[in-house]
Write a protein that holds these residues in place. Structure first.
Motif, PDB file in Angstrom:
ATOM      1  N   ASP A 112     -11.240  36.693  12.942  1.00  0.00           N
ATOM      2  CA  ASP A 112     -10.619  37.421  14.019  1.00  0.00           C
ATOM      3  C   ASP A 112     -10.432  38.953  13.552  1.00  0.00           C
ATOM      4  O   ASP A 112      -9.772  39.812  14.600  1.00  0.00           O
ATOM      5  CB  ASP A 112      -9.427  37.175  14.793  1.00  0.00           C
ATOM      6  CG  ASP A 112      -9.660  35.393  15.371  1.00  0.00           C
ATOM      7  OD1 ASP A 112     -10.907  35.163  15.657  1.00  0.00           O
ATOM      8  OD2 ASP A 112      -8.697  34.762  14.995  1.00  0.00           O
ATOM      9  N   GLU A 113     -10.781  39.371  12.254  1.00  0.00           N
ATOM     10  CA  GLU A 113     -10.459  40.716  11.826  1.00  0.00           C
ATOM     11  C   GLU A 113     -11.960  41.372  11.994  1.00  0.00           C
ATOM     12  O   GLU A 113     -12.923  40.816  11.742  1.00  0.00           O
ATOM     13  CB  GLU A 113      -9.993  40.749  10.310  1.00  0.00           C
ATOM     14  CG  GLU A 113      -8.559  39.991  10.404  1.00  0.00           C
ATOM     15  CD  GLU A 113      -7.352  40.585  11.076  1.00  0.00           C
ATOM     16  OE1 GLU A 113      -7.506  41.969  11.499  1.00  0.00           O
ATOM     17  OE2 GLU A 113      -6.525  39.719  11.190  1.00  0.00           O
ATOM     18  N   PRO A 114     -12.166  42.777  11.917  1.00  0.00           N
ATOM     19  CA  PRO A 114     -10.993  43.626  12.399  1.00  0.00           C
ATOM     20  C   PRO A 114     -10.443  43.673  13.728  1.00  0.00           C
ATOM     21  O   PRO A 114     -11.459  43.344  14.562  1.00  0.00           O
ATOM     22  CB  PRO A 114     -11.720  45.019  11.847  1.00  0.00           C
ATOM     23  CG  PRO A 114     -13.106  44.852  12.246  1.00  0.00           C
ATOM     24  CD  PRO A 114     -13.184  43.365  11.859  1.00  0.00           C
ATOM     25  N   ILE A 148      -7.054  43.968   1.071  1.00  0.00           N
ATOM     26  CA  ILE A 148      -7.433  42.399   0.899  1.00  0.00           C
ATOM     27  C   ILE A 148      -6.178  41.897   1.069  1.00  0.00           C
ATOM     28  O   ILE A 148      -5.069  41.915   0.709  1.00  0.00           O
ATOM     29  CB  ILE A 148      -7.779  42.166  -0.791  1.00  0.00           C
ATOM     30  CG1 ILE A 148      -8.908  42.978  -1.223  1.00  0.00           C
ATOM     31  CG2 ILE A 148      -7.811  40.825  -0.992  1.00  0.00           C
ATOM     32  CD1 ILE A 148     -10.364  42.516  -0.798  1.00  0.00           C
ATOM     33  N   ARG A 149      -6.230  40.799   2.284  1.00  0.00           N
ATOM     34  CA  ARG A 149      -5.114  40.158   2.859  1.00  0.00           C
ATOM     35  C   ARG A 149      -5.001  38.396   2.034  1.00  0.00           C
ATOM     36  O   ARG A 149      -4.155  38.092   1.855  1.00  0.00           O
ATOM     37  CB  ARG A 149      -4.968  40.084   4.141  1.00  0.00           C
ATOM     38  CG  ARG A 149      -3.784  39.600   4.711  1.00  0.00           C
ATOM     39  CD  ARG A 149      -3.454  39.756   6.041  1.00  0.00           C
ATOM     40  NE  ARG A 149      -2.153  39.540   6.608  1.00  0.00           N
ATOM     41  CZ  ARG A 149      -1.419  39.786   7.527  1.00  0.00           C
ATOM     42  NH1 ARG A 149      -2.529  40.147   8.583  1.00  0.00           N
ATOM     43  NH2 ARG A 149      -0.495  39.436   7.920  1.00  0.00           N
ATOM     44  N   PHE A 150      -6.259  37.911   2.050  1.00  0.00           N
ATOM     45  CA  PHE A 150      -6.129  36.519   1.493  1.00  0.00           C
ATOM     46  C   PHE A 150      -7.263  36.474   0.270  1.00  0.00           C
ATOM     47  O   PHE A 150      -8.144  37.033   0.310  1.00  0.00           O
ATOM     48  CB  PHE A 150      -6.999  35.619   2.718  1.00  0.00           C
ATOM     49  CG  PHE A 150      -5.785  35.764   3.817  1.00  0.00           C
ATOM     50  CD1 PHE A 150      -4.518  35.276   4.270  1.00  0.00           C
ATOM     51  CD2 PHE A 150      -6.476  36.389   5.338  1.00  0.00           C
ATOM     52  CE1 PHE A 150      -4.012  35.189   5.111  1.00  0.00           C
ATOM     53  CE2 PHE A 150      -5.667  36.665   6.483  1.00  0.00           C
ATOM     54  CZ  PHE A 150      -4.377  35.920   6.388  1.00  0.00           C
ATOM     55  N   ASP A 171      -7.888  44.753   8.757  1.00  0.00           N
ATOM     56  CA  ASP A 171      -7.684  46.280   9.222  1.00  0.00           C
ATOM     57  C   ASP A 171      -6.110  46.418   9.204  1.00  0.00           C
ATOM     58  O   ASP A 171      -5.642  45.528   9.987  1.00  0.00           O
ATOM     59  CB  ASP A 171      -8.596  46.659  10.324  1.00  0.00           C
ATOM     60  CG  ASP A 171      -8.327  45.834  11.715  1.00  0.00           C
ATOM     61  OD1 ASP A 171      -7.996  44.739  11.392  1.00  0.00           O
ATOM     62  OD2 ASP A 171      -8.609  46.437  12.547  1.00  0.00           O
ATOM     63  N   VAL A 172      -5.619  47.271   8.917  1.00  0.00           N
ATOM     64  CA  VAL A 172      -4.146  47.489   8.971  1.00  0.00           C
ATOM     65  C   VAL A 172      -3.993  49.041   9.412  1.00  0.00           C
ATOM     66  O   VAL A 172      -4.804  49.875   8.957  1.00  0.00           O
ATOM     67  CB  VAL A 172      -3.176  47.164   7.960  1.00  0.00           C
ATOM     68  CG1 VAL A 172      -2.982  45.616   7.846  1.00  0.00           C
ATOM     69  CG2 VAL A 172      -3.967  47.633   6.341  1.00  0.00           C
ATOM     70  N   THR A 173      -2.825  49.646   9.982  1.00  0.00           N
ATOM     71  CA  THR A 173      -2.473  50.869   9.951  1.00  0.00           C
ATOM     72  C   THR A 173      -2.497  51.611   8.609  1.00  0.00           C
ATOM     73  O   THR A 173      -1.911  50.854   7.619  1.00  0.00           O
ATOM     74  CB  THR A 173      -1.219  51.264  10.808  1.00  0.00           C
ATOM     75  OG1 THR A 173      -0.234  50.424   9.802  1.00  0.00           O
ATOM     76  CG2 THR A 173      -1.221  50.865  11.913  1.00  0.00           C
TER      77      THR A 173
END
Ligand code: BGC
Ligand code: CA
Length: 220
Positions: free
Chosen positions: A179-181, A194-196, A205-207
């Protein structure tokens, strides 16, 4: 008497003629032999000349061939020594960086930060180190990065609706998490972390102001 004289003369004449004739025949034979000799000598000289020419031609060819070989060997040696110098410089660079905590993975050096910063603060640090935020260009490199098992900034941002790497290249292969971005809940998430640590379920994607560790990459 007259008859005797008469008969004698022809006999003498014949003798003289015969002698002359045989003497002329001998001269002709001698002259012929000389011509043969001359021809033989000329022929012999021509053969010697031909042989000399052949030898000199052969020597010239051999000389040119060995000269070409010599030049080719010199060129190969120059190339090899240049390659060797390049390799030595590369090893020196890798060694000195490793002593300062960088990690080598073909064909780049990676620096993993020990503090957290915003995306642009992280990039500034990489640039100061003569590197840039990591650009992931292969599955192998993605696998190498996720093994650090850290949430880290990578050199990917959204610009004018398109994802761009810091080296200005287009995004071709991606490893987004499910479900990203997503520009979560309508926020402007233009920077990537890199989140996982699962290769195929990894990027988010992040701010850009969020504080994360980061990875710098220097190509060697
Ligand atoms: C993050 C978003 C992410 C979402 C996924 C949030 O905490 O800020 O970037 O897409 O989690 O569930
Ligand atoms: Ca997101």
């Amino acid at each position: 008497m007259v008859r005797f004289d008469h008969t004698e003369v022809p006999v003498q004449m014949d003798y003289v003629n015969m002698t002359r004739a045989s003497s002329q025949g001998g001269t002709a034979a001698v002259t012929g032999r000389n011509v043969y000799r001359l021809v033989a000598v000329i022929f012999g000289l021509l053969c010697v000349l031909q042989a000399a020419l052949n030898i000199s031609l052969r020597l010239t060819t051999l000389h040119s061939a060995s000269k070409i070989k010599e030049i080719a060997t010199e060129a190969t040696c120059t190339n090899t020594s240049q390659e060797l110098d390049k390799l030595k410089r590369k090893i020196t660079t890798i060694d000195s960086h490793r002593r300062q905590g960088w990690v080598y993975f073909p064909s780049s050096l990676y620096y993993i930060s020990s503090t957290t910063r915003s995306w642009s603060g992280s990039r500034a640090d990489c640039l100061r180190r003569g590197a840039d935020l990591v650009v992931i260009k292969s599955r192998e490199e993605q696998a190498f990065i996720v093994k650090f098992n850290l949430r880290v900034w990578i050199g990917l941002t959204e610009k004018e609706g398109a994802w761009k790497w810091v080296d200005r290249s287009q995004l071709t292969e991606s490893y987004w998490a499910a479900d990203e971005p997503n520009n979560y809940e309508g926020t402007k998430e233009d920077c990537v972390e890199i989140r996982f640590s699962d290769i195929n379920n990894s990027w988010n994607d992040v701010t850009c102001g969020e504080q994360h560790f980061w990875i710098c990459e220097k190509i060697v």
